[in-house]
Write a protein that holds these residues in place. Structure first.
Motif, short mmCIF file in Angstrom:
data_model
loop_
_atom_site.label_atom_id
_atom_site.label_comp_id
_atom_site.label_asym_id
_atom_site.label_seq_id
_atom_site.Cartn_x
_atom_site.Cartn_y
_atom_site.Cartn_z
N VAL A 1 0.86 -1.18 0.00
CA VAL A 1 0.00 0.00 0.00
C VAL A 1 0.91 1.23 0.00
CG1 VAL A 1 -1.86 1.24 1.16
CG2 VAL A 1 -1.78 -1.26 1.28
N PHE A 2 0.91 1.98 -1.10
CA PHE A 2 1.80 3.13 -1.22
C PHE A 2 1.24 4.38 -0.55
CE2 PHE A 2 3.68 1.27 -5.32
CZ PHE A 2 4.81 0.82 -4.65
N ASP A 3 -0.08 4.58 -0.63
CA ASP A 3 -0.67 5.77 0.00
C ASP A 3 -2.14 5.52 0.28
OD1 ASP A 3 -0.59 8.26 1.14
OD2 ASP A 3 -0.33 9.38 -0.72
N VAL A 4 -2.67 6.35 1.19
CA VAL A 4 -4.07 6.24 1.60
C VAL A 4 -4.58 7.64 1.88
CG1 VAL A 4 -3.36 5.85 4.01
CG2 VAL A 4 -5.66 5.18 3.26
N ALA A 5 -5.87 7.86 1.62
CA ALA A 5 -6.49 9.16 1.87
C ALA A 5 -7.93 8.97 2.29
CB ALA A 5 -6.41 10.06 0.64
N PHE A 6 -8.41 9.87 3.15
CA PHE A 6 -9.81 9.86 3.55
C PHE A 6 -10.65 10.60 2.51
CE2 PHE A 6 -7.57 9.14 7.49
CZ PHE A 6 -8.40 8.27 8.20
N GLN A 7 -11.89 10.14 2.36
CA GLN A 7 -12.79 10.73 1.37
C GLN A 7 -14.22 10.68 1.88
OE1 GLN A 7 -13.49 8.76 -2.48
NE2 GLN A 7 -12.70 10.59 -3.50
N ASP A 8 -15.07 11.52 1.31
CA ASP A 8 -16.51 11.51 1.61
C ASP A 8 -16.77 11.67 3.10
OD1 ASP A 8 -16.80 11.03 -1.10
OD2 ASP A 8 -17.02 8.87 -0.84
N GLN A 9 -16.19 12.73 3.68
CA GLN A 9 -16.35 13.03 5.11
C GLN A 9 -16.01 11.83 5.98
OE1 GLN A 9 -20.44 14.48 5.16
NE2 GLN A 9 -19.71 16.59 4.91
N ASP A 10 -14.90 11.19 5.62
CA ASP A 10 -14.34 10.08 6.38
C ASP A 10 -15.18 8.81 6.33
OD1 ASP A 10 -12.40 11.90 7.01
OD2 ASP A 10 -13.08 12.22 9.08
N THR A 11 -16.10 8.72 5.39
CA THR A 11 -16.90 7.50 5.25
C THR A 11 -16.26 6.52 4.26
OG1 THR A 11 -18.28 8.43 3.49
CG2 THR A 11 -19.02 8.75 5.77
N ALA A 12 -15.13 6.90 3.69
CA ALA A 12 -14.45 6.02 2.74
C ALA A 12 -12.96 6.31 2.77
CB ALA A 12 -15.01 6.22 1.33
N LEU A 13 -12.20 5.32 2.32
CA LEU A 13 -10.75 5.46 2.18
C LEU A 13 -10.35 5.10 0.76
CD1 LEU A 13 -9.53 3.73 5.48
CD2 LEU A 13 -9.25 6.15 4.91
N LEU A 14 -9.39 5.83 0.22
CA LEU A 14 -8.81 5.52 -1.08
C LEU A 14 -7.39 5.02 -0.88
CD1 LEU A 14 -9.81 8.59 -3.32
CD2 LEU A 14 -10.92 6.35 -3.20
N THR A 15 -6.98 4.05 -1.68
CA THR A 15 -5.61 3.56 -1.63
C THR A 15 -5.04 3.46 -3.04
OG1 THR A 15 -6.24 1.21 -1.78
CG2 THR A 15 -6.03 2.17 0.44
N GLU A 16 -3.72 3.64 -3.12
CA GLU A 16 -2.94 3.28 -4.31
C GLU A 16 -1.91 2.27 -3.84
OE1 GLU A 16 -3.19 4.03 -7.47
OE2 GLU A 16 -4.40 5.87 -7.56
N SER A 17 -1.70 1.23 -4.64
CA SER A 17 -0.78 0.17 -4.24
C SER A 17 0.13 -0.23 -5.39
CB SER A 17 -1.55 -1.06 -3.75
OG SER A 17 -2.15 -1.74 -4.84
N SER A 18 1.07 -1.12 -5.09
CA SER A 18 1.99 -1.62 -6.10
C SER A 18 1.28 -2.45 -7.17
CB SER A 18 3.09 -2.46 -5.45
OG SER A 18 2.54 -3.53 -4.72
N SER A 19 0.03 -2.81 -6.92
CA SER A 19 -0.77 -3.51 -7.93
C SER A 19 -1.13 -2.60 -9.09
CB SER A 19 -2.06 -4.05 -7.30
OG SER A 19 -1.78 -4.97 -6.29
N GLY A 20 -0.94 -1.29 -8.93
CA GLY A 20 -1.34 -0.34 -9.96
C GLY A 20 -2.81 -0.02 -9.92
#
Length: 337
Positions: free
Chosen positions: A307-326
């Motif tokens: 997991v390269f990075d993570v961010a909160f979204q939608d008033q903390d009701t969701a998380l986004l990730t980018e990973s080495s999987s592309g």
């Protein structure tokens, strides 16, 4: 000139794949799949960063250099390269907190880019060492990077002012910079993380660990710092006093973090690991709230992903990730404390 160290996660991927079912979360029922998946690099990614608000992802890969994706429109915005040389690979990158600028780094160079226009704002070569981590401030004014000779460099790109921080005695593994560029957090193999003023180079707080510090992060509002070592200690610190706020609660003998993000009100902390784990924690006491697992790239051996990075979204009701999987993945049902 400077060379960028390409941090190799292969051995970590294998080890974490073998150990993943023995962590606190194990293979329990609270792990779940993403509710949305978008391919950003078909053959996998070298590195990736997500903007603080989740609007953009910057992903580097062997095919496309660095690509900036608009996660709201689900479309490609810009593609950036330093050169046409096949071995001129972008291994490290970062996005400014205000979505103004991005920085990309190859073995010997780094470049600043406008997120609005895609225009290159500066191209630099550095004379010694190798870049191990990089960060950029709001408006793209300040740049922070760690070198392999144990030096952290802070640059004012407007005035040309340069400060070298010499506090670390061994390799620096992770750095973070406040959005205004005035403060830095750096951690290394000398078992130490330093929180310091980039205008003077003076140390404000020193955070000690029993093993090498592998990951650091700052709350965007300047309230908390996160530091984690290579064994069992992952801590949240109060920046006003330097006191310990909480330690993450897990029983694994060894836990490595590859991504960390505080939410906007600093009540939640999200972490990603080299073994596909995405975990949500409560800042007040370090309690684990939820766990997910990102997808491995199809055909990968072992079947894991960093997991390269993570961010909160939608008033903390969701998380986004980018990973080495592309892959960009979205995970829902985040429970606020």
């Amino acid at each position: 000139m400077v060379k960028l160290v390409n941090i190799k996660w292969t051995s970590l991927l294998f080890a974490c794949a073998m150990l993943s079912c023995f962590t606190l979360t194990g293979c329990g029922p609270d792990t779940s799949k993403a509710v949305m998946t978008v391919e950003h690099a078909s053959r996998g990614a070298f590195s990736a960063a997500i903007s603080a608000d989740g609007h953009y992802s910057l992903v580097s890969s062997i095919e496309h250099g660095a690509v900036l994706w608009d996660n709201q429109e689900q479309g490609l915005k810009f593609q950036w390269r330093h050169s046409d040389a096949p071995d001129d690979l972008i291994h490290s990158l970062a996005l400014a907190n205000d979505n103004s600028t991005a920085v990309t780094a190859t073995d010997k160079t780094f470049a600043i880019w406008s997120i609005e226009s895609g225009q290159n704002l500066g191209y630099f070569e550095i004379e010694s060492g190798t870049i191990r981590d990089i960060a950029i401030s709001n408006a793209g004014r300040y740049l922070l990077y760690a070198r392999s000779d144990n030096v952290v460099v802070h640059l004012d790109l407007e005035s040309g002012r340069r400060i070298e921080f010499l506090g670390h005695q061994e390799n620096i593994n992770s750095i973070a910079m406040s959005p205004n560029g005035h403060f830095a957090l750096t951690g290394g193999n000398d078992y130490t993380a330093y929180f310091w003023d980039t205008r003077t180079g003076q140390v404000i707080h020193r955070f000690n660990h029993p093993s090498r510090v592998t990951k650091v992060a700052l709350d965007d509002q300047g309230r908390f710092a996160f530091t984690a070592d290579s064994m069992k200690k992952a801590s949240i610190w109060q920046l006003t006093s330097g006191d310990l706020k909480a330690q993450l609660q897990y029983i694994a003998r060894q836990k490595i973090f590859s991504a960390v993000r505080f939410n906007q009100d600093a009540t939640l902390l999200a972490t990603g690991s080299p073994n596909r784990e995405l975990i949500l924690w409560q800042v007040s006491d370090g309690e684990r709230l939820q766990t997910w697992r990102v997808q491995p790239r199809e055909g990968s051996r072992p079947k894991s992903a960093v997991v390269f990075d993570v961010a909160f979204q939608d008033q903390d009701t969701a998380l986004l990730t980018e990973s080495s999987s592309g892959l960009l993945e979205k995970f829902a049902q985040v429970k606020k404390p």
